[in-house]
Design an enzyme around this catalytic site. Sequence first.
Site, short mmCIF file in Angstrom:
data_model
loop_
_atom_site.label_atom_id
_atom_site.label_comp_id
_atom_site.label_asym_id
_atom_site.label_seq_id
_atom_site.Cartn_x
_atom_site.Cartn_y
_atom_site.Cartn_z
N THR A 11 0.82 -1.22 0.00
CA THR A 11 0.00 0.00 0.00
C THR A 11 0.85 1.27 0.00
OG1 THR A 11 -0.11 -0.09 2.41
CG2 THR A 11 -1.95 -1.08 1.20
N ASP A 64 0.92 -8.36 9.32
CA ASP A 64 1.77 -7.29 9.86
C ASP A 64 3.16 -7.89 10.08
OD1 ASP A 64 0.96 -4.53 11.75
OD2 ASP A 64 2.96 -5.41 11.92
N ALA A 87 7.87 -3.22 3.49
CA ALA A 87 7.15 -2.66 4.64
C ALA A 87 8.13 -2.11 5.67
CB ALA A 87 6.28 -3.73 5.29
N SER A 131 18.50 1.17 2.69
CA SER A 131 18.36 2.61 2.51
C SER A 131 19.70 3.34 2.58
CB SER A 131 17.44 3.15 3.61
OG SER A 131 17.52 4.55 3.67
N GLU A 133 20.01 5.92 4.02
CA GLU A 133 20.05 6.46 5.39
C GLU A 133 21.05 5.67 6.25
OE1 GLU A 133 18.56 9.37 8.13
OE2 GLU A 133 18.40 9.17 5.96
N TYR A 154 15.73 4.88 12.72
CA TYR A 154 15.36 4.28 11.43
C TYR A 154 16.60 3.74 10.72
CZ TYR A 154 14.15 4.10 6.45
OH TYR A 154 14.00 3.70 5.13
P1 NAP Z 1 5.95 4.09 2.52
O1 NAP Z 1 5.24 4.80 1.42
O2 NAP Z 1 6.06 4.71 3.85
O3 NAP Z 1 5.25 2.64 2.66
C1 NAP Z 1 5.53 1.81 3.76
C2 NAP Z 1 4.65 0.58 3.66
O4 NAP Z 1 4.93 -0.29 4.78
C3 NAP Z 1 3.15 0.85 3.71
O5 NAP Z 1 2.49 -0.05 2.85
C4 NAP Z 1 2.81 0.54 5.17
O6 NAP Z 1 1.45 0.17 5.35
C5 NAP Z 1 3.70 -0.67 5.38
N1 NAP Z 1 3.96 -0.96 6.80
C6 NAP Z 1 4.44 -0.15 7.75
N2 NAP Z 1 4.59 -0.80 8.92
C7 NAP Z 1 4.18 -2.08 8.69
C8 NAP Z 1 4.08 -3.24 9.49
N3 NAP Z 1 4.43 -3.24 10.78
N4 NAP Z 1 3.62 -4.38 8.92
C9 NAP Z 1 3.24 -4.40 7.62
N5 NAP Z 1 3.29 -3.33 6.81
C10 NAP Z 1 3.76 -2.18 7.35
O7 NAP Z 1 7.45 3.72 2.06
P2 NAP Z 1 8.10 3.74 0.59
O8 NAP Z 1 8.62 5.10 0.31
O9 NAP Z 1 7.19 3.06 -0.37
O10 NAP Z 1 9.39 2.82 0.85
C11 NAP Z 1 9.32 1.41 0.71
C12 NAP Z 1 10.46 0.78 1.50
O11 NAP Z 1 11.71 1.26 1.00
C13 NAP Z 1 10.46 1.10 2.99
O12 NAP Z 1 10.98 -0.03 3.66
C14 NAP Z 1 11.44 2.26 3.11
O13 NAP Z 1 11.99 2.30 4.41
C15 NAP Z 1 12.46 1.89 2.05
N6 NAP Z 1 13.17 2.99 1.43
C16 NAP Z 1 12.50 4.04 0.90
C17 NAP Z 1 13.18 5.05 0.25
C18 NAP Z 1 12.46 6.22 -0.37
O14 NAP Z 1 13.13 7.24 -0.67
N7 NAP Z 1 11.17 6.13 -0.64
C19 NAP Z 1 14.59 4.98 0.14
C20 NAP Z 1 15.25 3.88 0.68
C21 NAP Z 1 14.53 2.86 1.32
P3 NAP Z 1 0.29 1.28 5.61
O15 NAP Z 1 -0.09 1.79 4.25
O16 NAP Z 1 -0.77 0.49 6.27
O17 NAP Z 1 0.89 2.35 6.47
O1 G4F Z 2 11.94 13.75 2.95
P1 G4F Z 2 12.63 13.39 4.20
O2 G4F Z 2 11.80 13.21 5.42
O3 G4F Z 2 13.48 12.08 3.86
P2 G4F Z 2 14.76 11.39 4.53
O4 G4F Z 2 14.88 11.72 5.95
O5 G4F Z 2 15.94 11.66 3.64
O6 G4F Z 2 14.34 9.84 4.43
C1 G4F Z 2 13.78 9.31 3.24
O7 G4F Z 2 14.83 8.82 2.43
C2 G4F Z 2 15.54 7.69 2.98
C3 G4F Z 2 16.64 7.32 1.97
O8 G4F Z 2 17.78 8.10 2.21
C4 G4F Z 2 14.56 6.57 3.19
F1 G4F Z 2 15.21 5.47 3.64
C5 G4F Z 2 13.49 7.00 4.18
O9 G4F Z 2 12.55 5.95 4.32
C6 G4F Z 2 12.77 8.23 3.62
O10 G4F Z 2 12.06 7.84 2.47
O11 G4F Z 2 13.75 14.50 4.56
C7 G4F Z 2 14.73 14.87 3.63
C8 G4F Z 2 15.52 16.04 4.20
C9 G4F Z 2 16.05 15.82 5.63
O12 G4F Z 2 17.37 16.24 5.70
C10 G4F Z 2 15.16 16.71 6.50
O13 G4F Z 2 15.79 17.19 7.67
O14 G4F Z 2 14.66 17.19 4.28
C11 G4F Z 2 14.87 17.84 5.52
N1 G4F Z 2 13.68 18.62 5.86
C12 G4F Z 2 13.66 19.97 6.03
N2 G4F Z 2 12.44 20.37 6.38
C13 G4F Z 2 12.47 18.15 6.10
C14 G4F Z 2 11.67 19.25 6.41
N3 G4F Z 2 11.96 16.88 6.06
C15 G4F Z 2 10.63 16.73 6.32
N4 G4F Z 2 10.11 15.47 6.26
N5 G4F Z 2 9.82 17.79 6.66
C16 G4F Z 2 10.30 19.08 6.73
O15 G4F Z 2 9.55 20.02 7.01
#
Ligand code: NAP
Ligand code: G4F
Length: 338
Positions: A11, A64, A87, A131, A133, A154
């Site tokens: 989702t 979950d 997830a 990630s 991160e 995280y």
């Molecule tokens: P997202 O939009 O936050 O989606 C997270 C998903 O995990 C949602 O479907 C959520 O369900 C589900 N979830 C959360 N807790 C759970 C649990 N306890 N059991 C089962 N399902 C659970 O994240 P995304 O951006 O698509 O990222 C996908 C994955 O890649 C994540 O693991 C994230 O940490 C990782 N990642 C993301 C990025 C990025 O930039 N987007 C970069 C590096 C790694 P609900 O809809 O019910 O909340």
């Molecule tokens: O969009 P962000 O919250 O993403 P962040 O922390 O980089 O994490 C995302 O990317 C990771 C991969 O590197 C994933 F693993 C993780 O699941 C997630 O998808 O913040 C990006 C940057 C940060 O430096 C934050 O401090 O934006 C800065 N920021 C400044 N003002 C803000 C804000 N972030 C958020 N969310 N909200 C603000 O108002």
Amino acid sequence: MGRRAFITGVTGQDGSYLAELLLAKGYEVHGLIRRSSTFNTSRIDHLYRDAHDEGTKLFLHYGDLSDGSRLVTLLDRIQPQEVYNLAAQSHVRVSFDEPEYTGDSTGLGAIRLLEAIRMVGLHCKYYQASSSEMFGATPPPQNEQTVFWPRSPYGAAKVYAYWVTRNYREGYGMFAVNGILFNHESPRRGETFVTRKITRAAARIAAGEQDELYMGNLDAVRDWGYAPEYVEAMWRMLQHDEPTDYVVATGTRFTVRDFLATSFERVGLDWEKYVKFDERYLRPTEVDALIGDASKARDVLGWTPKVHAPDLARLMVDADVAALNHVGSPWIDTPVWG
Ligand code: NAP
Ligand code: G4F
């Protein structure tokens, strides 16, 4: 027999694009969803058909990552050839407020799923959503050899999940890979991540529906790519003969300030007139700069990104403007796989 995949996090942003990609490739897709008191399937509603309809290929199952026995039951019943663990509690700022829950879902969730695969005796391929991160305070450029220095609960949970994935590969011979993905965004990005928060606000301010935007650290540097391209990289990792880990990134440097300027310019506004500081959006420890080197993914998987940060900002603003006007946007409505 057709290919069958199991996706946790179906989702979410990535889960929805991955489900689209796999369905377009003819897979039967099984997704894990959490029971909630309101519907949480808006990103995949366009893919869903009633299970009684002929030809249905998407099946959703309640569960979950905190519930290991449920994972065993589902995997035994579904018998997937590919498992994608997407997830997670994925918000870095929230992980400081909910560190224990983040460790449980984002970290221990991975080993529950790996152990469930082992207990069922499945010979499947496993993808772990690792990630950038995890690199945290280690300066860029970051690649597969870069030392991890996580700066949040995280990031630390993702490091744990990364290592157990490698351990199950090395210890049990499992085809288990880590995709170390840098930030990737889209019109389906959650509204509290910085890119979507900015593009949504730009659209709303231009439409007169919002007056100002409160933000945290504008100096952070990120390497933002386009989510549909990144799920293609996930799939390619599982099609390769050898299980190994990959960085996925664009290599482009962009600050939060750059993202603000590009987004507001798209709607003809000067961001400096609307953006205000709120310390609530700061983190106890910040990740200053993430810029990835995805040479391995390019050379081994033939994966290259096409959309870079400035175009990404513009397409996300256009989608938010279209959504406000209740008109379709090619970026939201058209399946990206044609
Ligand atoms: P997202 O939009 O936050 O989606 C997270 C998903 O995990 C949602 O479907 C959520 O369900 C589900 N979830 C959360 N807790 C759970 C649990 N306890 N059991 C089962 N399902 C659970 O994240 P995304 O951006 O698509 O990222 C996908 C994955 O890649 C994540 O693991 C994230 O940490 C990782 N990642 C993301 C990025 C990025 O930039 N987007 C970069 C590096 C790694 P609900 O809809 O019910 O909340
Ligand atoms: O969009 P962000 O919250 O993403 P962040 O922390 O980089 O994490 C995302 O990317 C990771 C991969 O590197 C994933 F693993 C993780 O699941 C997630 O998808 O913040 C990006 C940057 C940060 O430096 C934050 O401090 O934006 C800065 N920021 C400044 N003002 C803000 C804000 N972030 C958020 N969310 N909200 C603000 O108002």
